[in-house]
Design an enzyme around this catalytic site. Structure first.
Site, PDB file in Angstrom:
ATOM      1  N   HIS A 125      40.010  51.562  45.327  1.00 14.50           N
ATOM      2  CA  HIS A 125      40.807  52.179  44.265  1.00 14.50           C
ATOM      3  C   HIS A 125      40.272  51.731  42.908  1.00 14.50           C
ATOM      4  O   HIS A 125      39.417  50.861  42.822  1.00 14.50           O
ATOM      5  CB  HIS A 125      42.296  51.857  44.414  1.00 14.50           C
ATOM      6  CG  HIS A 125      42.683  50.448  44.131  1.00 14.50           C
ATOM      7  ND1 HIS A 125      42.428  49.398  44.999  1.00 14.50           N
ATOM      8  CD2 HIS A 125      43.339  49.891  43.081  1.00 14.50           C
ATOM      9  CE1 HIS A 125      42.908  48.277  44.490  1.00 14.50           C
ATOM     10  NE2 HIS A 125      43.466  48.547  43.322  1.00 14.50           N
ATOM     11  N   HIS A 150      41.505  51.389  38.511  1.00 16.16           N
ATOM     12  CA  HIS A 150      42.521  51.456  37.458  1.00 16.16           C
ATOM     13  C   HIS A 150      41.791  51.746  36.159  1.00 16.16           C
ATOM     14  O   HIS A 150      40.679  51.239  35.937  1.00 16.16           O
ATOM     15  CB  HIS A 150      43.268  50.126  37.305  1.00 16.16           C
ATOM     16  CG  HIS A 150      44.012  49.701  38.515  1.00 16.16           C
ATOM     17  ND1 HIS A 150      45.162  50.330  38.945  1.00 16.16           N
ATOM     18  CD2 HIS A 150      43.786  48.706  39.402  1.00 16.16           C
ATOM     19  CE1 HIS A 150      45.609  49.729  40.035  1.00 16.16           C
ATOM     20  NE2 HIS A 150      44.782  48.729  40.334  1.00 16.16           N
ATOM     21  N   TYR A 177      32.464  45.021  38.217  1.00 14.03           N
ATOM     22  CA  TYR A 177      32.831  46.412  37.944  1.00 14.03           C
ATOM     23  C   TYR A 177      34.090  46.487  37.090  1.00 14.03           C
ATOM     24  O   TYR A 177      35.076  47.109  37.469  1.00 14.03           O
ATOM     25  CB  TYR A 177      33.024  47.169  39.259  1.00 14.03           C
ATOM     26  CG  TYR A 177      31.934  46.882  40.254  1.00 14.03           C
ATOM     27  CD1 TYR A 177      30.615  47.256  39.992  1.00 14.03           C
ATOM     28  CD2 TYR A 177      32.188  46.202  41.443  1.00 14.03           C
ATOM     29  CE1 TYR A 177      29.599  46.979  40.886  1.00 14.03           C
ATOM     30  CE2 TYR A 177      31.176  45.931  42.349  1.00 14.03           C
ATOM     31  CZ  TYR A 177      29.893  46.319  42.061  1.00 14.03           C
ATOM     32  OH  TYR A 177      28.887  46.041  42.957  1.00 14.03           O
TER      33      TYR A 177
END
Length: 176
Positions: free
Chosen positions: A58, A60, A146
């Site tokens: 996932h 954000h 990342y």
């Protein structure tokens, strides 16, 4: 019932976007493909990336849209499609997805939240940068490659030690 999204032109939004298969590492294994998909979308439909973190399954983000523009949904649609086109078609697809010609890489929906004020903004930026620590991938946020935390550190907005053991001294920590 029709789902209603926030519609503030030029707004700043927090997003959580998930893969359909929450146990895989597709995003970090193909982070350059994700970066490329986002770059292509930004060229055609500009927006500012305030903060971003990519985790295995996932991501954000906080995006600020241009004045007069509130169409983050189209940007996410194009980003997800652009990323998916770069991936080999090996994922499981439901009959529903097959019937609609959809890939099975991303969850159809995502979470968005309109940022209300500077305090809300800062809490969400911190949440993004702390997320790899929260999930146990690293001990300190700076160790996660990342993440936009590296931009914040290089600009002097955060120190290299930010985010280590932060949950133990922040009321409520950073839970989801």
């Amino acid at each position: 019932m029709r789902y209603r999204r926030a519609d503030v032109k030029g707004g700043t939004y927090f997003f959580t976007v998930n893969l359909a298969e929450r146990h895989c590492r597709l995003l970090v294994e193909n982070v350059d493909a994700l970066r490329n998909a986002i770059r292509v979308v930004k060229q055609r439909h500009p927006f500012y990336i305030d903060a971003f973190v990519v985790l295995p399954d996932h991501l954000h983000a906080i995006w600020t849209l241009p004045e007069g523009d509130s169409d983050f949904a189209m940007r996410w649609l194009l980003t997800k499609a652009g990323f998916s086109r770069q991936m080999p078609m090996v994922e499981r697809r439901s009959a529903s997805r097959k019937g609609k010609g959809e890939r099975g890489i991303w969850q159809r929906r995502y979470w968005e939240h309109l940022i209300r004020d500077m305090g809300d903004y800062q809490r969400h930026v911190d949440y993004i940068h702390y997320n790899p620590v929260k999930h146990g991938y690293v001990k300190y946020a700076v160790e996660w490659p990342y993440s936009s935390i590296h931009r914040y550190i290089s600009c002097g907005m955060l120190g290299n030690d930010w985010g280590g053991d932060i949950a133990s001294h922040v009321e409520g920590g950073y839970g989801e």
